[in-house]
Design a protein around this motif. Structure first.
Motif, PDB file in Angstrom:
ATOM      1  N   SER A  12       0.851  -1.190   0.000  1.00  0.00           N
ATOM      2  CA  SER A  12       0.000   0.000   0.000  1.00  0.00           C
ATOM      3  C   SER A  12       0.887   1.240   0.000  1.00  0.00           C
ATOM      4  CB  SER A  12      -0.933   0.009   1.208  1.00  0.00           C
ATOM      5  OG  SER A  12      -0.200   0.190   2.394  1.00  0.00           O
ATOM      6  N   SER A  41      -2.212  -1.214  -3.731  1.00  0.00           N
ATOM      7  CA  SER A  41      -3.240  -0.194  -3.523  1.00  0.00           C
ATOM      8  C   SER A  41      -2.544   1.135  -3.283  1.00  0.00           C
ATOM      9  CB  SER A  41      -4.105  -0.522  -2.307  1.00  0.00           C
ATOM     10  OG  SER A  41      -4.859  -1.675  -2.526  1.00  0.00           O
ATOM     11  N   ILE A 125      -7.260   4.715  -4.862  1.00  0.00           N
ATOM     12  CA  ILE A 125      -8.309   5.196  -3.970  1.00  0.00           C
ATOM     13  C   ILE A 125      -8.135   6.696  -3.768  1.00  0.00           C
ATOM     14  CG2 ILE A 125      -9.363   4.958  -1.683  1.00  0.00           C
ATOM     15  CD1 ILE A 125      -7.795   2.209  -1.513  1.00  0.00           C
ATOM     16  N   CYS A 127      -9.100   9.974  -1.688  1.00  0.00           N
ATOM     17  CA  CYS A 127      -9.549  10.286  -0.320  1.00  0.00           C
ATOM     18  C   CYS A 127     -10.814  11.153  -0.351  1.00  0.00           C
ATOM     19  CB  CYS A 127      -8.430  11.013   0.425  1.00  0.00           C
ATOM     20  SG  CYS A 127      -8.898  11.542   2.086  1.00  0.00           S
ATOM     21  N   ASP A 146     -11.568   4.144  -6.749  1.00  0.00           N
ATOM     22  CA  ASP A 146     -12.464   4.066  -5.605  1.00  0.00           C
ATOM     23  C   ASP A 146     -12.408   5.387  -4.849  1.00  0.00           C
ATOM     24  OD1 ASP A 146     -13.022   1.382  -6.166  1.00  0.00           O
ATOM     25  OD2 ASP A 146     -11.394   0.662  -4.892  1.00  0.00           O
ATOM     26  N   ALA A 148     -12.893   6.663  -1.018  1.00  0.00           N
ATOM     27  CA  ALA A 148     -13.003   6.117   0.339  1.00  0.00           C
ATOM     28  C   ALA A 148     -12.236   6.997   1.310  1.00  0.00           C
ATOM     29  CB  ALA A 148     -12.470   4.689   0.371  1.00  0.00           C
ATOM     30  N   THR A 152     -10.597   2.977   5.180  1.00  0.00           N
ATOM     31  CA  THR A 152     -10.329   2.021   4.096  1.00  0.00           C
ATOM     32  C   THR A 152      -8.832   1.839   3.918  1.00  0.00           C
ATOM     33  OG1 THR A 152     -12.396   2.556   2.991  1.00  0.00           O
ATOM     34  CG2 THR A 152     -10.664   1.575   1.631  1.00  0.00           C
ATOM     35  N   TYR A 153      -8.088   2.957   3.953  1.00  0.00           N
ATOM     36  CA  TYR A 153      -6.635   2.829   3.844  1.00  0.00           C
ATOM     37  C   TYR A 153      -6.079   1.978   4.989  1.00  0.00           C
ATOM     38  CZ  TYR A 153      -1.744   3.331   4.201  1.00  0.00           C
ATOM     39  OH  TYR A 153      -0.423   3.014   4.337  1.00  0.00           O
ATOM     40  N   GLU A 155      -7.502  -0.388   6.677  1.00  0.00           N
ATOM     41  CA  GLU A 155      -7.821  -1.798   6.405  1.00  0.00           C
ATOM     42  C   GLU A 155      -6.842  -2.392   5.394  1.00  0.00           C
ATOM     43  OE1 GLU A 155     -11.868  -2.261   5.150  1.00  0.00           O
ATOM     44  OE2 GLU A 155     -12.672  -1.397   7.000  1.00  0.00           O
ATOM     45  N   VAL A 156      -6.580  -1.651   4.324  1.00  0.00           N
ATOM     46  CA  VAL A 156      -5.654  -2.109   3.286  1.00  0.00           C
ATOM     47  C   VAL A 156      -4.241  -2.226   3.862  1.00  0.00           C
ATOM     48  CG1 VAL A 156      -4.537  -1.458   1.110  1.00  0.00           C
ATOM     49  CG2 VAL A 156      -7.010  -1.216   1.356  1.00  0.00           C
TER      50      VAL A 156
END
Length: 166
Positions: A12, A41, A125, A127, A146, A148, A152-153, A155-156
């Motif tokens: 990430s 990601s 993603i 922000c 995406d 988010a 979410t970041y 979680e990734v």
């Protein structure tokens, strides 16, 4: 890209900068990792969100606060004096020089690298908070990303083997 396996490495990246020179590291690392079968990601926040805009013609070099900036010229390296950034037009001149150097050396442009990332199925993603803060519309951004927030970041990132802040 091959089918995802439970042992597949993950990476990430938090992308926070939106200048031409700061756009290269995240896209080079993301596309290289994806080519090595790493699931990637990228979380674009604050000024990094600029890199998800449809048109990237606005990307420039910022010489301010960059004392390590050297440009190859006339067989040597010209160091950018600290006073130079206050002179009008210096950033535009440096941007032109950098773009010419990138083209001369055959290095992929940021739009090309971004297209490679999309082709390699890198998850991008934007922000949500940054979109709201700077009053951007999703219409300004490329398709297929995406939208988010920080959760979410997190979680990734919690599932990633490699986490980078750029």
């Amino acid at each position: 890209m091959t089918a995802e396996s439970p042992n597949q490495k993950r990476m990430s990246l938090i992308v926070t900068k939106g200048t031409l020179d700061w756009a290269y590291p995240p896209f080079i690392l993301a596309t290289t990792a994806a080519a090595m079968d790493v699931k990637v990601s990228m979380f674009f926040t604050f000024y990094g969100l600029q890199l998800l805009k449809k048109n990237l013609d606005h990307l420039q070099i910022s010489t301010l606060g960059n004392p390590a900036m050297e440009m190859p010229m006339m067989g040597m390296h010209m160091v950018m004096p600290n006073l130079m950034p206050v002179i009008p037009g210096v950033d535009a001149m440096c941007t032109t020089m950098m773009k010419n150097l990138i083209k001369k050396k055959g290095i992929a442009s940021i739009p090309e690298l971004r297209d490679l990332a999309i082709e390699a199925e890198v998850r991008m993603i934007a922000c949500q908070m940054t979109l709201d803060l700077f009053e951007y519309s999703t219409c300004d951004l490329i398709d297929g990303i995406d939208i988010a927030g920080a959760a979410t970041y997190i979680e990734v990132a919690a599932q990633s083997d490699i986490n980078l802040y750029i």
